[in-house]
Design a protein around this motif. Structure first.
Motif, PDB file in Angstrom:
ATOM      1  N   SER A   1       1.500  -6.764 -10.311  1.00  0.00           N
ATOM      2  CA  SER A   1       0.173  -7.055  -9.762  1.00  0.00           C
ATOM      3  C   SER A   1      -0.477  -5.789  -9.203  1.00  0.00           C
ATOM      4  CB  SER A   1       0.277  -8.079  -8.641  1.00  0.00           C
ATOM      5  OG  SER A   1      -0.969  -8.212  -7.997  1.00  0.00           O
TER       6      SER A   1
ATOM      7  N   PRO B   1      -1.488  -5.179  -4.476  1.00  0.00           N
ATOM      8  CA  PRO B   1      -1.003  -4.384  -3.346  1.00  0.00           C
ATOM      9  C   PRO B   1      -1.599  -2.972  -3.293  1.00  0.00           C
ATOM     10  CG  PRO B   1       0.815  -5.420  -4.531  1.00  0.00           C
ATOM     11  CD  PRO B   1      -0.408  -5.620  -5.354  1.00  0.00           C
ATOM     12  N   TYR B   2      -2.178  -2.502  -4.364  1.00  0.00           N
ATOM     13  CA  TYR B   2      -2.634  -1.112  -4.438  1.00  0.00           C
ATOM     14  C   TYR B   2      -4.158  -0.965  -4.459  1.00  0.00           C
ATOM     15  CZ  TYR B   2       2.212  -0.858  -5.840  1.00  0.00           C
ATOM     16  OH  TYR B   2       3.566  -1.015  -5.870  1.00  0.00           O
TER      17      TYR B   2
ATOM     18  N   ARG C   1     -10.274  -6.549  -0.516  1.00  0.00           N
ATOM     19  CA  ARG C   1      -9.834  -6.646   0.869  1.00  0.00           C
ATOM     20  C   ARG C   1     -10.972  -7.208   1.719  1.00  0.00           C
ATOM     21  NH1 ARG C   1      -8.637  -1.158   0.574  1.00  0.00           N
ATOM     22  NH2 ARG C   1     -10.318  -1.081   2.094  1.00  0.00           N
TER      23      ARG C   1
END
Ligand SMILES: *Cc1c(COP(=O)(O)O)cnc(C)c1O
Length: 413
Positions: free
Chosen positions: A213, A216-217, A240
Motif C-alpha cells: 500500500s 503509509p508513505y 492526510r
C-alpha cells in the motif's frame, strides 16, 4: 429497463446488446478494464442520477439531500477503512480530474513536479505536454532503466534535487513491477516535496493485499475506481487530515460541479465488495495469473519488459518477433483476444506505431480463470504472433476462445 430502452431507442439498445455479447465472447486483456458486478451496475443505473448535490455532506447548496448525504458518508467511510486513509474525497468524476484536482490543491500554476514519462509507462495526466496537467504545471520526467526496465530511482533523485518540485508523482499505466513507495518518500522528504501516488491501475491489488500500500508513505493517493478495483467509472482521492480542506476545495468548486451520485453509490458498493475475503483471493489470483502467463510467454521467446511481472500486467516488446504492436493487436483481436498496442521504453518506432503490446489479467480473472487457462492463452498468443495473417488459424482459435468464454461466463451480466 432493457425493454424500455428497446422501445425508446432501438439503435442504441442494439449496440448495447452487441457490446454485451462482445464482452462475453472475447478474452479482454486490456489491463485497465474489468467487469463490474451486477450490484455495482444497479447502483450506477439508479435514480440517483436525477439529484443535484453540489458541496459536501451537511454543506450542500440545494435541499433534499438526506439520502445523498448518507450515501456519500458511507462511501467516504468505506474508502477510509479499506485503504487506511485519514480522509477520502469520493467525488472526482474519474482518474484524470482526481489528478488535476490534486495538482490544484498542492501547487500554483507554473509550479513544477517530477513524474514518470508517458513513453516509459506513466500517464498522460502526469504532466505530459498536450494535457491540462502539462499546460498548467511544469513536469520533469523520469523513466525506467534501459538495462532492466525498472524505475531509475537515481534519476528521480537527481531531478528532484535539481528542480525542487512541489510534488513527486509515482504510479503508472504500463509498469509491470512493484513501485518502491518508501524510496520515493525518502527522496520527497529530502527535497521538501509532497509525494502523490496515482494507484489507478493497482488499487484493487492494494485493497486485496496483493501489492504494498502507498498509504503509509504518500501525502495524497489518487485512483480510478473502475480498473482492478472493479467499481463504476469514477475517481477517489485519499489524503492526510491536514490536506482535507485543500483537496476538497480543489475537487469542488475548483474542478467540478455536482457530484455524480449514482457513481458515488456504486463506488460505495464496490468498496464493500473489495473488503471481502473473496476479493482478497481475487486480487492475489490476478497476480498469480499474470505470473503464469508471463513465464509461459517468455518460454515462447517473448521479450517482456523487465523480464516478467509483479502485478496485473505485462508489457511485451515484439521487436524480436518481427511484428509491430498494432499488427499484433489486430491479429489477436481477430482470434477473440483483445489487448492494446503500446509503446515500450526506448521505443524505436513512433507513438502511433509502437513496438509492443500491453496485456493484463484483471478481467479474465474476474471470470474465474486460473493457471490452466493462462497456459492456453499464452499458447494461442504465440501461435497468432507467429502467423498473424493465417485466417484459418485465427478462426480456429476464435472458436476455442468462445468455448472458453462460455465455460467462464462474465460476471455482472
Ligand atoms: C487510467 C489512469 C488514469 C485516468 O483515469 P480516467 O478515469 O481514464 O480519467 C490516471 N492515472 C493512471 C495511472 C491511470 O492508469
Amino acid at each position: 429497463m432493457q425493454s424500455s430502452l428497446w422501445n425508446e431507442d432501438p439503435e442504441i439498445a442494439e449496440l448495447i446488446d452487441k457490446e454485451t455479447a462482445r464482452q462475453q465472447d472475447v478474452l479482454r486483456l486490456i489491463p485497465s478494464e474489468n467487469y463490474a458486478s451486477k450490484a455495482v451496475m444497479e447502483a450506477t443505473g439508479s435514480i440517483l442520477t436525477n439529484k443535484y448535490s453540489e458541496g459536501y455532506a451537511g454543506k450542500r447548496y440545494y435541499n433534499g439531500q438526506e439520502n445523498i448525504d448518507a450515501i456519500e458518508r458511507i462511501a467516504i467511510k468505506r474508502a477510509k477503512d479499506l485503504f487506511g486513509a485519514e480522509h477520502a474525497n469520493v467525488q472526482p468524476y474519474s482518474g484524470s480530474p482526481a489528478n488535476l484536482a490534486t495538482y490544484f490543491a498542492l501547487m500554483k500554476p507554473g509550479d513544477c513536479m517530477v513524474s514518470m514519462a508517458l513513453p516509459h509507462g506513466g500517464h498522460l495526466t502526469h504532466g505530459w505536454p498536450i494535457t491540462a496537467s502539462g499546460t498548467f504545471f511544469k513536469s520533469y520526467q523520469y523513466g525506467v532503466r534501459e538495462s532492466d526496465g525498472r524505475i531509475d530511482m537515481d534519476q528521480v533523485e537527481q531531478l528532484a534535487k535539481e528542480h525542487h518540485p512541489k510534488i513527486i508523482v509515482c504510479g503508472a499505466s504500463a509498469y509491470p513491477r512493484i513501485i518502491d513507495f518508501a524510496a520515493f518518500k525518502q527522496i520527497a522528504d529530502e527535497v521538501g516535496a509532497k509525494l502523490m501516488v496515482d494507484m489507478a491501475h493497482i488499487a484493487g491489488l492494494v485493497a486485496g493485499g496483493a501489492h504494498p500500500s502507498p498509504l503509509p508513505y504518500a501525502d495524497v493517493v489518487t485512483t480510478t475506481t473502475h480498473k482492478t478495483l472493479r467499481g463504476p467509472r469514477g475517481g477517489l482521492i485519499l489524503c492526510r487530515k491536514d490536506l482535507k480542506k485543500d483537496i476538497d476545495r480543489a475537487v469542488f468548486p475548483c474542478m467540478q460541479g455536482g457530484p455524480h451520485n449514482h457513481t458515488t453509490a456504486a463506488i460505495a458498493v464496490a468498496l464493500k465488495e473489495a473488503a471481502t475475503d473473496e476479493f482478497k483471493a481475487y486480487a492475489h489470483q490476478i497476480v498469480d495469473n499474470a505470473k503464469v502467463l508471463a513465464s509461459r510467454l517468455m518460454e515462447h521467446g517473448f521479450n517482456l519488459i523487465s523480464g516478467g511481472t509483479d502485478n496485473h500486467l505485462m508489457l511485451i516488446d515484439l521487436t524480436n518477433k518481427d511484428i509491430a504492436g498494432k499488427v499484433a493487436a489486430t491479429a489477436l483481436e481477430r482470434a477473440g483476444i483483445v489487448c492494446n498496442a503500446n509503446s515500450v521504453p526506448f521505443d524505436k518506432r513512433g507513438p502511433f506505431d509502437p513496438s509492443g503490446i500491453r496485456i493484463g489479467t484483471p478481467a479474465i480473472t474476474s471470470r474465474g480463470m486460473g493457471k490452466d487457462e493462462m497456459l492456453r492463452l499464452a499458447d494461442w498468443i504465440d501461435q497468432i504472433i507467429q502467423k498473424p495473417e493465417d485466417e484459418a488459424l485465427a478462426q480456429k482459435i476464435r472458436a476455442d476462445v468462445k468455448a472458453l468464454c462460455t465455460a467462464f461466463p462474465a460476471p455482472g451480466f
